[in-house]
Structures are given as structure tokens and as C-alpha cells.
Design a protein around this motif. Structure first.
Motif, PDB file in Angstrom:
ATOM      1  N   LEU A  11      49.945  35.308  31.103  1.00 47.93           N
ATOM      2  CA  LEU A  11      50.568  36.229  31.791  1.00 47.93           C
ATOM      3  C   LEU A  11      50.028  37.479  31.293  1.00 47.93           C
ATOM      4  O   LEU A  11      49.893  39.035  31.980  1.00 47.93           O
ATOM      5  N   TYR A  14      47.198  38.732  33.190  1.00 46.73           N
ATOM      6  CA  TYR A  14      47.792  39.303  34.624  1.00 46.73           C
ATOM      7  C   TYR A  14      46.984  40.899  35.058  1.00 46.73           C
ATOM      8  O   TYR A  14      47.909  41.549  34.192  1.00 46.73           O
ATOM      9  N   ASP A  15      47.281  41.059  36.657  1.00 44.86           N
ATOM     10  CA  ASP A  15      46.915  42.638  36.744  1.00 44.86           C
ATOM     11  C   ASP A  15      48.832  42.400  37.543  1.00 44.86           C
ATOM     12  O   ASP A  15      48.717  42.146  38.395  1.00 44.86           O
ATOM     13  N   GLU A  16      49.887  42.973  36.201  1.00 46.54           N
ATOM     14  CA  GLU A  16      50.689  42.986  37.352  1.00 46.54           C
ATOM     15  C   GLU A  16      51.142  44.248  38.515  1.00 46.54           C
ATOM     16  O   GLU A  16      52.052  43.662  39.015  1.00 46.54           O
ATOM     17  N   LEU A  19      50.519  41.431  42.005  1.00 45.72           N
ATOM     18  CA  LEU A  19      50.864  40.028  41.392  1.00 45.72           C
ATOM     19  C   LEU A  19      51.548  39.682  43.236  1.00 45.72           C
ATOM     20  O   LEU A  19      51.224  40.186  43.936  1.00 45.72           O
ATOM     21  N   ARG A  85      46.256  31.737  38.949  1.00 47.11           N
ATOM     22  CA  ARG A  85      46.049  32.442  38.089  1.00 47.11           C
ATOM     23  C   ARG A  85      45.030  33.356  38.006  1.00 47.11           C
ATOM     24  O   ARG A  85      45.439  34.487  37.571  1.00 47.11           O
ATOM     25  N   ASN A  88      46.693  36.477  39.997  1.00 49.95           N
ATOM     26  CA  ASN A  88      47.903  36.837  39.627  1.00 49.95           C
ATOM     27  C   ASN A  88      49.432  36.162  39.375  1.00 49.95           C
ATOM     28  O   ASN A  88      50.419  37.017  40.513  1.00 49.95           O
TER      29      ASN A  88
END
Length: 367
Positions: A11, A14-16, A19, A85, A88
Motif C-alpha cells: 500500500l 500506491y497513489d492514494e 485508487l 497493484r 492502485n
């Protein structure tokens, strides 16, 4: 089991702000995608080719993109996990997802962040652990028969997994139990392995209620519980062929004696009984925190039977979104008392994820 830290490390890449919400196209996918879109998320549908047309037929609930598989278990392939993944992706698990992919696979092999606590799969999927959970929570559960030779009255025979009631039956003796097993094996409704793990419960008379809850770590508008709050978002009753058995009177055909869930009906409960529903949910959530920290997260359902003299009996818990929530894409008779906007359980999950990003707490609600 995949360690939560490993999911946390994934996580962290990840580019929050971008998502993708991933949903397996079955069970409650329309509602989940619809809710995610309302909250502004990009969506990915994990879909069998023969189902793609159906899911494209509902434009406001159709995924933005599809990952087409020939079998749902293919989601475990490293190339598909890598793709999710890279995009994201956060997976929203539901009953069909758990059944088709397998709880053990999700716990040990699926390295894509999922909403909720995947440790709950072990407690939900094992009927022995589930019973321990419910009893520690202080709720009434049906009497359990360890062996068919102990059957001394009417019993309900169930099998593990999210089978939607397929193969379930009623017996009243060791002989009728064994006869029922053999018939369902011959009909292909259960396997020999299912039969070996048959769960024999007391048959409880009463009215069925399936309340839909949501436990939030990030919002305190519901019933306060240590570390969060419980929201009652809706309620349903499941429709099964057995419900129509009166149509075959006086000589009811055997086909009516089938407990496979075929649909759901909306309902509300007598208001004073809400006290019991909140009390039971509170016990279940608090106990989950002790049994598998940080406990259950997000949607869950207590499958109950109410009898005026015996009160509520909880015969099962679903530690995730249930299909009965599909009745309420614009919210239920209870959700307006919590939200001033239409709020389905699907949208509520997406809102929690959005709040997790805003508050820098996304890692707390994904595993």
C-alpha cells in the motif's frame, strides 16, 4: 497467512489519490460499483466473459474497465495481481469472491489490499470458530449436535462456505440425516467432503431477520463502540423455495423443500427490537477485537431468528457485505437516520475508503 505489514508495504507504493476499486462481478457487484462511482472512484470489474454483457447493461453500475478471466480463481495469477497493484486497486470482498477464490487462498496467496480485516475470514469460514465468536459475544446460538446419533428432535443441516443455502436440509433422526446427505450427494448439490463437515443445528422456530451493519473506525455517527461506531444500514429476509411450499398443499412436492436463496425481501423490524439488534452487534464487534485484532471492519450481517418467547437466536454471521443489501441502492428505511444523502452499503464502503485517504488512515481499514 500474509502478514498485514506486507500488505502495508504494498500500500505504501500506491497513489492514494488515484485508487481503483476492484469488484468480482457477482453477488453485490452492481451495488458496489455504483457506490464507488458515486464517491468518484475508478472501478475494475473482475469478470467471466459470459457475464460481461450483463454487467455492461447497467451503465451507472458498470465497471470502467474489465479484467476478463475464464475462471475466477485465475485472479490468483501473479500477472493479474501485479496489474491490480500497478493500478492502485483495492478489492471489495463479498460472498462469491470468498467462495470462488477460496478463503485459504485469500489469506495465503492474494497480495492485493482488500477492504476490511482478512483475518476475519478464518473466523467466519470455520463454523466452530464462528460459534466461539458468537457465544463469547453473549448472543443466543442454536444447540449444536456433534454427531448424528445425538439427534433428538428437528435439526437443520448446513455446509461450510457461501453456498447460498444450496444443499441445506431438515432432518429429525440419524436415519433421515444420512438419507438427506446421500440424496444431495447424488444430486450434485454437495460433495463427499462437504458431507463430512456437515453442521447439525437445532431447528429454531420463528421469523427470520438479517440486519445489515457497518462498523466504522473513522466515523462516530452510529452506536458508539470502543474505537468506532456501528451503523444499522438496512435489513432483509431471504427468499427460498421452501417459502412457497404452501402452493403445493395438500401434497407438497419434494422440490419445494429447498433452502437455496433465490432473492431477498425488504423489511423493517418492530422498533423496540432495535435495542436487541444494537446490543448483539456491539457484543460481536467488541469480541472480534479480542479474537482477531483489530477486529471486524466494515459491513457484516447477523443472520437471526426471532421468537416472541425466546428472543433472538443468531445462527450465522457474515463478516462482509451480504446480497440482501442489494435491495437498497438508494438507501434503506434506516440509512436516512444516519445520512442526509442516499447511502447504500456499497457506497458506505467507498465513503470509508475515501475518508481513510483524507484522514491518512487508509492502512487501518485495508488488509
Amino acid at each position: 497467512m500474509i502478514d498485514k505489514k506486507e500488505i502495508g508495504d504494498i500500500l505504501s507504493d500506491y497513489d492514494e489519490d488515484n485508487l481503483t476499486i476492484g469488484v468480482l462481478c457477482s453477488h453485490s457487484a452492481l451495488q458496489l460499483v455504483h457506490g464507488a462511482k458515486r464517491e468518484g472512484f475508478r472501478t475494475l470489474g473482475i469478470c467471466l466473459k459470459e457475464r460481461e454483457r450483463a454487467y455492461k447493461s447497467f451503465p451507472l453500475a458498470s465497471p470502467d474497465e474489465f479484467l476478463i478471466l475464464s475462471d475466477f480463481s485465475e485472479i490468483l495469477k501473479l500477472e493479474h495481481q501485479r496489474r491490480m497493484r500497478e493500478e492502485n486497486t483495492v478489492i471489495l470482498p463479498h460472498g462469491s469472491f470468498v467462495e470462488y477464490v477460496g478463503p485459504r487462498n485469500l489469506v495465503d496467496r492474494f497480495r492485493v489490499p482488500m477492504f476490511g480485516n482478512r483475518a476475519s475470514l478464518e473466523w467466519e469460514g470455520d463454523r466452530g470458530k464462528q460459534r466461539e465468536w458468537l457465544k463469547k459475544a453473549g448472543v443466543r446460538v442454536p444447540k449444536l449436535y456433534e454427531r448424528p446419533s445425538k439427534i433428538d428432535g428437528k435439526v437443520f443441516v448446513k455446509f461450510a462456505g457461501a453456498k447460498g443455502g444450496r444443499g441445506f436440509f431438515v432432518a429429525d433422526s440419524k436415519a433421515s440425516f444420512e438419507e438427506g446427505l446421500e440424496k444431495r450427494i447424488e444430486d450434485g448439490k454437495i460433495s463427499r467432503q462437504d458431507a463430512e463437515k456437515a453442521n447439525i443445528q437445532e431447528f429454531v422456530p420463528g421469523v427470520r431477520y438479517y440486519p445489515h451493519y457497518f462498523y466504522s473506525l473513522l466515523d462516530d455517527r452510529g452506536a458508539k463502540v470502543r474505537g468506532g461506531a456501528i451503523e444499522l444500514l438496512g435489513m432483509d429476509r431471504r427468499i427460498e423455495p421452501i417459502d412457497e411450499s404452501y402452493r403445493g398443499l395438500p401434497n407438497v412436492p419434494s422440490e419445494f423443500f429447498d433452502y437455496t436463496v433465490t432473492g431477498n425481501e425488504p423489511l423493517v423490524i418492530r422498533e423496540k427490537l432495535l435495542v436487541d439488534l444494537i446490543r448483539m452487534a456491539t457484543g460481536v464487534v467488541e469480541t472480534s477485537k479480542e479474537l482477531f485484532p483489530p477486529g471486524i471492519i466494515g459491513p457484516f450481517c447477523l443472520e437471526t431468528i426471532y421468537h416472541p418467547e425466546r428472543g433472538f437466536t443468531v445462527f450465522e454471521i457474515s463478516g462482509r457485505i451480504v446480497a440482501g443489501t442489494n435491495l437498497y441502492p438508494e438507501g434503506s428505511p434506516y440509512s436516512p437516520y444516519l445520512f442526509e444523502e442516499p447511502m447504500s452499503t456499497g457506497r458506505r464502503i467507498a465513503r470509508e475508503i475515501k475518508d481513510g485517504v483524507k484522514k491518512g488512515r487508509l492502512g487501518e481499514i485495508l488488509y
